[in-house]
Design a protein around this motif. Structure first.
Motif, PDB file in Angstrom:
ATOM      1  N   ARG A  84      41.335  87.691 -68.323  1.00 39.34           N
ATOM      2  CA  ARG A  84      39.922  88.589 -68.259  1.00 39.34           C
ATOM      3  C   ARG A  84      39.711  89.649 -67.456  1.00 39.34           C
ATOM      4  NH1 ARG A  84      36.310  84.193 -65.072  1.00 39.34           N
ATOM      5  NH2 ARG A  84      34.814  85.771 -65.205  1.00 39.34           N
TER       6      ARG A  84
ATOM      7  N   PRO B 158      42.603  94.689 -75.026  1.00 35.39           N
ATOM      8  CA  PRO B 158      41.731  94.927 -74.101  1.00 35.39           C
ATOM      9  C   PRO B 158      41.729  93.638 -73.099  1.00 35.39           C
ATOM     10  CG  PRO B 158      40.708  95.689 -75.960  1.00 35.39           C
ATOM     11  CD  PRO B 158      41.890  94.890 -76.467  1.00 35.39           C
TER      12      PRO B 158
ATOM     13  N   GLY C 256      40.514  90.343 -71.404  1.00 39.82           N
ATOM     14  CA  GLY C 256      39.468  89.283 -71.915  1.00 39.82           C
ATOM     15  C   GLY C 256      39.475  89.376 -73.469  1.00 39.82           C
ATOM     16  N   HIS C 257      40.266  89.887 -74.164  1.00 43.08           N
ATOM     17  CA  HIS C 257      40.346  89.737 -75.610  1.00 43.08           C
ATOM     18  C   HIS C 257      41.348  88.979 -76.286  1.00 43.08           C
ATOM     19  CE1 HIS C 257      37.058  92.718 -75.053  1.00 43.08           C
ATOM     20  NE2 HIS C 257      37.132  93.028 -76.471  1.00 43.08           N
TER      21      HIS C 257
ATOM     22  N   LEU D  97      40.456  91.409 -83.707  1.00 39.62           N
ATOM     23  CA  LEU D  97      40.196  91.527 -82.048  1.00 39.62           C
ATOM     24  C   LEU D  97      38.749  91.038 -81.748  1.00 39.62           C
ATOM     25  CD1 LEU D  97      41.395  95.041 -80.948  1.00 39.62           C
ATOM     26  CD2 LEU D  97      42.385  92.832 -81.088  1.00 39.62           C
ATOM     27  N   SER D  98      38.770  90.083 -80.993  1.00 41.19           N
ATOM     28  CA  SER D  98      37.562  89.658 -80.584  1.00 41.19           C
ATOM     29  C   SER D  98      37.427  89.310 -78.909  1.00 41.19           C
ATOM     30  CB  SER D  98      36.900  88.324 -80.933  1.00 41.19           C
ATOM     31  OG  SER D  98      37.859  87.176 -81.112  1.00 41.19           O
ATOM     32  N   ARG D  99      36.469  89.225 -78.178  1.00 41.85           N
ATOM     33  CA  ARG D  99      36.326  88.858 -76.931  1.00 41.85           C
ATOM     34  C   ARG D  99      36.401  87.358 -76.611  1.00 41.85           C
ATOM     35  NH1 ARG D  99      35.355  91.746 -72.359  1.00 41.85           N
ATOM     36  NH2 ARG D  99      34.798  90.642 -70.440  1.00 41.85           N
ATOM     37  N   TRP D 100      37.406  86.913 -75.833  1.00 38.38           N
ATOM     38  CA  TRP D 100      37.056  85.529 -75.322  1.00 38.38           C
ATOM     39  C   TRP D 100      36.363  85.224 -73.999  1.00 38.38           C
ATOM     40  CZ3 TRP D 100      39.122  83.460 -71.041  1.00 38.38           C
ATOM     41  CH2 TRP D 100      39.970  84.134 -70.467  1.00 38.38           C
ATOM     42  N   SER D 101      36.331  86.204 -73.033  1.00 40.51           N
ATOM     43  CA  SER D 101      36.007  86.196 -71.750  1.00 40.51           C
ATOM     44  C   SER D 101      34.631  86.168 -71.361  1.00 40.51           C
ATOM     45  CB  SER D 101      36.713  87.294 -70.569  1.00 40.51           C
ATOM     46  OG  SER D 101      36.063  86.878 -69.630  1.00 40.51           O
TER      47      SER D 101
ATOM     48  N   GLU E  21      30.884  86.778 -70.019  1.00 41.96           N
ATOM     49  CA  GLU E  21      30.119  87.790 -68.905  1.00 41.96           C
ATOM     50  C   GLU E  21      29.167  86.786 -67.851  1.00 41.96           C
ATOM     51  OE1 GLU E  21      30.725  90.562 -68.237  1.00 41.96           O
ATOM     52  OE2 GLU E  21      31.792  91.632 -69.690  1.00 41.96           O
TER      53      GLU E  21
ATOM     54  N   HIS F  95      35.571  98.256 -64.640  1.00 39.59           N
ATOM     55  CA  HIS F  95      36.166  98.128 -66.404  1.00 39.59           C
ATOM     56  C   HIS F  95      37.071  99.299 -66.609  1.00 39.59           C
ATOM     57  CE1 HIS F  95      32.997  95.298 -67.042  1.00 39.59           C
ATOM     58  NE2 HIS F  95      33.721  94.776 -67.688  1.00 39.59           N
TER      59      HIS F  95
ATOM     60  N   GLN G  42      41.009  98.518 -63.808  1.00 38.58           N
ATOM     61  CA  GLN G  42      42.221  98.467 -64.908  1.00 38.58           C
ATOM     62  C   GLN G  42      43.145  99.269 -64.471  1.00 38.58           C
ATOM     63  OE1 GLN G  42      41.238  98.132 -69.026  1.00 38.58           O
ATOM     64  NE2 GLN G  42      38.954  97.623 -68.427  1.00 38.58           N
TER      65      GLN G  42
END
Length: 590
Positions: free
Chosen positions: A140, A202, A204-205, A216-220, A222, A448, A452
């Motif tokens: 993440r 990226p 968390g993706h 691509l997609s976000r898994w983490s 918020e 962010h 990183q």
């Protein structure tokens, strides 16, 4: 901690590319000196360099499931792997005592849902031989790297951008990424690689790849602030969760050390490790004459680490030693730094990281670091300055000033990137309309982008020496709690990291608990050496940087004997880094 490399193509001719993937693996040999592995079928070639932390005898990668359906290459540490292993035991006949096999089993049993069960740092790819599909994911915060390239019907991936270079005919510079590096170095090198055509997965993706393309997609998730908790409740919970995170970070079949600055973050880790019964070897950077420097002139290094580190280690009963680099090797170190950091060295403090990692690697395979504490707990002084946070341009003006760009490249470069960052925060749901909104927007940028870059540097410089950097402040349970703390509490009474300081009460000496934030040191005596090195570059290789930097202006400043201010030193450092990076990696420049 390891290095990944691989290639996927759906035309059935992947085996013909084995030598290219082996070259990619060899380019990242430093990430895993303990073992190397290779696997391929008609559609995929997967390679791995292993740095063994658990079950060194077993756990080689790429790792296949018993039915040979799934093949995994993995880099990282899953700190709750023992609990997950118990949950999976009814479904999976474990053959090793590694977290690698837990990752493989978790994906085979739970699919994509496994990601939210992992507490740790990771980047991995699983190849499904039945469906000819790839699944990749990154933790993440992006502690562990994953970079990829699509060209000519091929998908190539690696842990480091330079790991992909053997698969490219002639690497070209990503001009937009280089400009960001020169104008806003601490925000650079993470949104896009410095090499044209590459991309980062990226933080968390997740990534899915099949015959129909890449998605691509976000898994983490918020997490939002929780105003219901009291300050005392937060401090107690934070102390407990950090203690658990440190205990998890100590899990290994090899000794785990600590980079120890005598600041709040690293000393808290040391104190919690000591409370857990561990005595990690501690290393502190010490530069010649650092105790005589006037820190009132410094932008982000507020004090000398050494006396704080010595006092804290003595009080906590931790073994500690100084790492004292030789200033005479600066030219060689600058070249080495550019070879290691494929995102381009952003600041002089990376020299300290390099020296610490090199010294630690002579007897350790893993070290704990205090990274991510400031960025997730409101730890920067400028967050308390209404002017600084009123617009990202003001932060750039404070920390980078004039980037010495060649005329005509960017009109008003600081304002240009200030607008870029402002729009990024707005796109993420923040605003700049109120003091509270500006504070949250700035903190979002710090987390962010700035974080990183710090995590990238920590990984790249440690792994250059076969050393794993463990980040207790990136522990999932700690992050979940930190994300709920409102800035009113995090900056209570005008003190940065107020809740973290309260959670530290009694765990470390008061002088350290109350010490003002100070960045990792740099050698304050390097200014003239940096200027001399730039003179040499301008005399022998000015064409390499002339497309981006104002060479006549650099020449005039190098000829002017007046002392360099801190901003000018940074320009000299980045000039050296850019020239070495282009030469070492054979990059075509503008």
């Amino acid at each position: 901690m390891c290095g990944l490399a691989g290639l996927i193509r759906h035309d059935g001719h992947a085996p013909a590319q084995v030598e290219r993937v082996l070259a990619m693996r060899e380019r990242q040999r430093h990430r895993g000196p303990d073992d190397q592995g290779l696997w391929h079928d008609h559609y995929a070639v997967l390679a791995h360099n292993r740095l063994a932390m658990l079950d060194a005898e077993h756990g080689a990668q790429p790792m296949c499931s018993a039915d040979h359906r799934y093949v995994l290459v993995y880099n990282g540490e899953i700190y709750n792997y023992a609990e997950l292993r118990r949950d999976l035991a009814a479904y999976w006949p474990f053959r090793t005592n590694t977290d690698t096999e837990v990752v493989l089993a978790a994906y085979a049993v739970w699919g994509e849902a496994c990601l939210r069960r992992f507490n740790g740092m990771f980047a991995f790819l699983v190849w499904d031989t039945h469906r000819q599909q790839a699944f990749a994911a990154r933790d993440r915060l992006g502690v562990k790297p994953f970079v990829y390239l699509q060209q000519g019907g091929e998908f190539l991936f690696a842990s480091e951008a330079k790991g992909l270079l053997p698969a490219m005919q002639a690497p070209r510079a990503n001009i937009e990424a280089l400009l960001e590096y020169l104008v806003a170095p601490f925000f650079s090198g993470v949104a896009q690689p410095m090499f044209d055509g590459m991309a980062y997965l990226p933080p968390g993706h997740l990534l899915r790849l099949d015959r129909h393309g890449l998605r691509l997609s976000r898994w983490s998730p918020e997490i939002t602030e929780n105003l219901a908790a009291t300050a005392d409740d937060i401090a107690r919970a934070l102390r407990d969760r950090l203690a658990a995170a440190v205990r998890r970070s100590l899990i290994a079949d090899v000794p785990v050390g600590l980079f120890f600055s005598g600041g709040l973050d690293s000393t808290l880790i040391g104190g919690l490790a000591r409370a857990a019964g561990a005595t990690p070897p501690c290393l502190t950077i010490r530069f010649e004459g650092h105790d005589r420097y006037d820190y009132a002139r410094s932008l982000i290094v507020a004090s000398d680490d050494q006396p704080f580190a010595e006092h804290a280690a003595s009080k906590l009963g931790l073994p500690r030693e100084d790492v004292t680099p030789s200033r005479s090797a600066l030219a060689h170190d600058l070249s080495r730094l550019a070879a290691q950091n494929d995102a381009l060295p952003a600041w002089e403090q990376e020299l300290a990281q390099h020296h610490l990692a090199r010294a630690a690697s002579t007897r350790l395979k893993a070290v704990m670091v205090g990274d991510a504490a400031d960025e997730t707990h409101y730890g920067y002084h400028f967050l308390l300055d209404p002017h600084a946070i009123s617009d990202p341009t003001h932060i750039l003006q404070r920390l980078t000033a004039d980037p010495y760009l060649r005329h005509g490249l960017l009109e008003q470069p600081l304002q240009h990137y200030g607008n870029v960052y402002r729009k990024l925060a707005i796109a993420a749901g923040h605003d700049w309309d109120t003091p509270a909104g500006r504070l949250r927007a700035t903190q979002w940028l710090v987390r962010h982008r700035w974080l990183q870059r710090l995590l990238h540097n920590g990984d790249i410089h440690c792994m250059a020496h076969g050393l794993e950097a463990r980040v207790p402040f990136s522990d999932t349970e700690v992050l979940d709690l930190a994300a709920t703390i409102p800035p009113e509490l995090a900056l209570r009474d005008g003190v940065e990291k107020a809740m973290l300081r309260e959670a530290s009460r009694g765990a470390l000496p008061e002088a350290v608990r109350l010490r003002r934030k100070s960045a990792l040191p740099k050698d304050q005596g390097n200014g003239e050496l940096l200027r001399q090195h730039v003179r040499e570059i301008l005399a022998t290789d000015a064409g390499r940087i002339a497309g981006l930097l104002d060479v006549p202006r650099l020449q005039r400043r190098c000829a002017d004997p007046s002392p360099l201010n801190e901003h000018e030193r940074a320009v000299m450092f980045r000039t050296c880094a850019l020239a070495h990076w282009s030469r070492i990696h054979g990059v075509s420049m503008p």
